[in-house]
Scaffold this active site. Structure first.
Site, PDB file in Angstrom:
ATOM      1  CG  ASN A   7      -1.944   1.230   1.184  1.00  0.00           C
ATOM      2  OD1 ASN A   7      -1.457   2.205   1.177  1.00  0.00           O
ATOM      3  ND2 ASN A   7      -3.077   0.928   1.655  1.00  0.00           N
ATOM      4  CG  HIS A  10       1.034   5.868   4.949  1.00  0.00           C
ATOM      5  ND1 HIS A  10       0.082   7.103   5.270  1.00  0.00           N
ATOM      6  CD2 HIS A  10       0.499   4.898   5.440  1.00  0.00           C
ATOM      7  CE1 HIS A  10      -0.897   6.502   5.789  1.00  0.00           C
ATOM      8  NE2 HIS A  10      -0.696   5.157   5.849  1.00  0.00           N
ATOM      9  NE  ARG A  18       8.388  21.028   2.558  1.00  0.00           N
ATOM     10  CZ  ARG A  18       9.473  21.147   2.763  1.00  0.00           C
ATOM     11  NH1 ARG A  18      10.558  21.583   1.788  1.00  0.00           N
ATOM     12  NH2 ARG A  18      10.197  20.700   3.898  1.00  0.00           N
ATOM     13  CG  HIS A  50      -7.977   4.348   0.579  1.00  0.00           C
ATOM     14  ND1 HIS A  50      -8.370   4.360   1.865  1.00  0.00           N
ATOM     15  CD2 HIS A  50      -9.385   4.706  -0.152  1.00  0.00           C
ATOM     16  CE1 HIS A  50      -9.536   4.486   2.177  1.00  0.00           C
ATOM     17  NE2 HIS A  50     -10.272   4.783   1.065  1.00  0.00           N
ATOM     18  NE  ARG A  52      -9.382   8.791   3.831  1.00  0.00           N
ATOM     19  CZ  ARG A  52      -9.870   8.079   4.606  1.00  0.00           C
ATOM     20  NH1 ARG A  52      -9.000   7.026   4.913  1.00  0.00           N
ATOM     21  NH2 ARG A  52     -10.654   8.420   5.387  1.00  0.00           N
ATOM     22  NE  ARG A  56      -7.617  11.621   5.190  1.00  0.00           N
ATOM     23  CZ  ARG A  56      -8.095  10.956   6.118  1.00  0.00           C
ATOM     24  NH1 ARG A  56      -7.164  10.359   6.957  1.00  0.00           N
ATOM     25  NH2 ARG A  56      -9.086  11.317   6.322  1.00  0.00           N
ATOM     26  CG  HIS A  57      -3.353   9.233   1.192  1.00  0.00           C
ATOM     27  ND1 HIS A  57      -4.038   8.630   0.475  1.00  0.00           N
ATOM     28  CD2 HIS A  57      -3.534   8.676   2.368  1.00  0.00           C
ATOM     29  CE1 HIS A  57      -4.760   7.792   1.072  1.00  0.00           C
ATOM     30  NE2 HIS A  57      -4.666   7.698   2.277  1.00  0.00           N
ATOM     31  CD  GLU A  76      -7.165   0.062   0.683  1.00  0.00           C
ATOM     32  OE1 GLU A  76      -7.089   1.005   1.217  1.00  0.00           O
ATOM     33  OE2 GLU A  76      -6.308  -1.011   0.795  1.00  0.00           O
ATOM     34  CB  THR A 106      -5.770   4.589   9.010  1.00  0.00           C
ATOM     35  OG1 THR A 106      -5.769   3.723   7.950  1.00  0.00           O
ATOM     36  CG2 THR A 106      -5.989   4.056  10.131  1.00  0.00           C
ATOM     37  CB  THR A 107      -9.701   2.040   6.562  1.00  0.00           C
ATOM     38  OG1 THR A 107      -9.133   2.528   5.660  1.00  0.00           O
ATOM     39  CG2 THR A 107     -11.134   1.519   6.307  1.00  0.00           C
ATOM     40  CD  GLU A 157      -7.528  -5.736   2.512  1.00  0.00           C
ATOM     41  OE1 GLU A 157      -7.419  -5.685   1.014  1.00  0.00           O
ATOM     42  OE2 GLU A 157      -6.856  -5.164   3.393  1.00  0.00           O
ATOM     43  CG  HIS A 197      -6.047  -1.694   8.877  1.00  0.00           C
ATOM     44  ND1 HIS A 197      -6.143  -0.678   8.083  1.00  0.00           N
ATOM     45  CD2 HIS A 197      -6.174  -1.125  10.081  1.00  0.00           C
ATOM     46  CE1 HIS A 197      -6.416   0.534   8.615  1.00  0.00           C
ATOM     47  NE2 HIS A 197      -6.383   0.289   9.974  1.00  0.00           N
ATOM     48  N   GLY A 198      -2.985  -2.777   9.789  1.00  0.00           N
ATOM     49  CA  GLY A 198      -1.928  -2.772  11.088  1.00  0.00           C
ATOM     50  C   GLY A 198      -0.982  -3.990  11.148  1.00  0.00           C
ATOM     51  N   GLY A 220       0.929  -1.487   4.284  1.00  0.00           N
ATOM     52  CA  GLY A 220       1.511  -0.209   4.080  1.00  0.00           C
ATOM     53  C   GLY A 220       2.420   0.561   4.958  1.00  0.00           C
ATOM     54  CG  HIS A 221       2.070   3.227   9.190  1.00  0.00           C
ATOM     55  ND1 HIS A 221       2.777   2.747  10.390  1.00  0.00           N
ATOM     56  CD2 HIS A 221       1.961   4.288   9.107  1.00  0.00           C
ATOM     57  CE1 HIS A 221       2.758   3.854  11.058  1.00  0.00           C
ATOM     58  NE2 HIS A 221       2.478   5.026  10.326  1.00  0.00           N
TER      59      HIS A 221
HETATM   60  N1  PXP Z   1      -6.113  -2.805   3.497  1.00  0.00           N
HETATM   61  C1  PXP Z   1      -7.018  -1.759   3.828  1.00  0.00           C
HETATM   62  C2  PXP Z   1      -8.400  -2.059   3.093  1.00  0.00           C
HETATM   63  C3  PXP Z   1      -6.831  -0.432   4.220  1.00  0.00           C
HETATM   64  O1  PXP Z   1      -7.587   0.395   4.321  1.00  0.00           O
HETATM   65  C4  PXP Z   1      -5.362  -0.185   4.615  1.00  0.00           C
HETATM   66  C5  PXP Z   1      -5.016   0.940   5.190  1.00  0.00           C
HETATM   67  O2  PXP Z   1      -5.327   2.026   4.043  1.00  0.00           O
HETATM   68  C6  PXP Z   1      -4.514  -1.343   4.500  1.00  0.00           C
HETATM   69  C7  PXP Z   1      -4.740  -2.658   4.036  1.00  0.00           C
HETATM   70  C8  PXP Z   1      -2.941  -1.201   4.964  1.00  0.00           C
HETATM   71  O3  PXP Z   1      -2.969  -0.970   6.422  1.00  0.00           O
HETATM   72  P1  PXP Z   1      -1.548  -0.354   6.999  1.00  0.00           P
HETATM   73  O4  PXP Z   1      -1.115   0.741   6.509  1.00  0.00           O
HETATM   74  O5  PXP Z   1      -2.019  -0.398   8.434  1.00  0.00           O
HETATM   75  O6  PXP Z   1      -0.550  -1.560   6.866  1.00  0.00           O
END
Ligand code: PXP
Length: 246
Positions: A7, A10, A18, A50, A52, A56-57, A76, A106-107, A157, A197-198, A220-221
């Site tokens: 993802n 970020h 910036r 994603h 949005r 925002r990104h 997404e 975030t979601t 997912e 996610h996470g 992603g993060h």
């Molecule tokens: N899957 C979905 C559906 C998400 O919304 C996100 C966050 O945008 C992720 C995966 C990735 O999450 P993370 O950035 O916490 O790894």
């Protein structure tokens, strides 16, 4: 053994910090397209972004640029008529339907599909008829898995936030059992299973060992964070290996 979806939101977050006023200026960096290209070269099977509603990104222009050169794109998006129209025109390989609230960082939770066959069915059918694999991002609960299938999705997912946020081993185990049951049910209903996610370098190994039916992990993060210390390519190679169960 799962493949990795990276993802890149970020990377765009950093650019927007910036260059919000002119994200496609020759000066703007870092470029999410470059991140996507390098991620593919480092072994990512899918690039996830994603778009949005508040932009925002990731920007629509990012998605168009990425679509042209990337092998497999997972878009997404919220379940909104304008987003469905955008996706049908763009034809990403996959669409992941997510809930969206402007105030959230975030979601926060999965999509609530309960009783929503009539609400979701036609939009999902439209996306599928454009040749797009349609995924519903849901919490790992039986009703949501069944509703995803009834609504015509190809894939779920599973939201792994509950597992990622569990600190005590018993709590982690409890969350893993919910993930395993939801994954098993989804598979028995003929749905493909993704998760995300996470997920981090610390918690992903245990997840993969326990939930063998997951085809793709979207992360992603944690990858972006680790890339600050070891570089983007190495961060991705390490996560590809962990997702593969190595
Ligand atoms: N899957 C979905 C559906 C998400 O919304 C996100 C966050 O945008 C992720 C995966 C990735 O999450 P993370 O950035 O916490 O790894």
């Amino acid at each position: 053994m799962a493949s990795l979806g990276v993802n890149i939101d970020h990377v765009a977050t950093l650019r927007q910090a910036r260059y919000r006023a002119d994200p496609f200026s020759v000066l703007a960096e870092p470029d999410p397209l470059e991140a996507a290209r390098l991620a593919e070269d480092a072994g990512a099977a899918v690039i996830t972004a994603h778009l949005r509603e508040d932009k925002r990104h990731i920007q629509p222009e990012d998605i168009l640029r990425i679509r042209r050169v990337i092998r497999r794109l997972n878009l997404e998006m919220a379940f909104l008529p304008e987003m469905i129209a955008f996706a049908c025109e763009l034809r990403p390989d996959e669409v992941c339907l997510v809930p969206e609230r402007r105030e959230e960082v975030t979601t926060e939770g999965g999509l609530n599909l309960l009783g929503g066959e009539e609400r979701f069915g036609p939009g999902i059918a439209r996306l599928r008829s454009a040749g797009i694999l349609v995924t519903a991002f849901i919490d790992p609960v039986e009703g949501q898995v069944r509703a995803a299938q009834a609504g015509g999705a190809d894939c779920v997912e599973l939201h792994t936030g509950g597992y990622a946020n569990a600190i005590r081993p018993e709590a982690q185990e409890h969350e893993l059992s919910k993930q395993a049951a939801a994954a098993e049910l989804a598979r028995s209903l003929g749905l493909e299973v993704h998760a995300g996610h996470g997920l981090t370098y610390r918690n992903v190994r245990r997840y993969v060992a326990r939930i063998p039916h997951v085809r793709t992990l979207n992360i992603g993060h944690s990858i972006v964070s680790r890339a600050l210390w070891v570089g983007w390519e190495r961060a991705i190679r390490e996560m590809v290996a962990l997702a593969a169960g190595e």
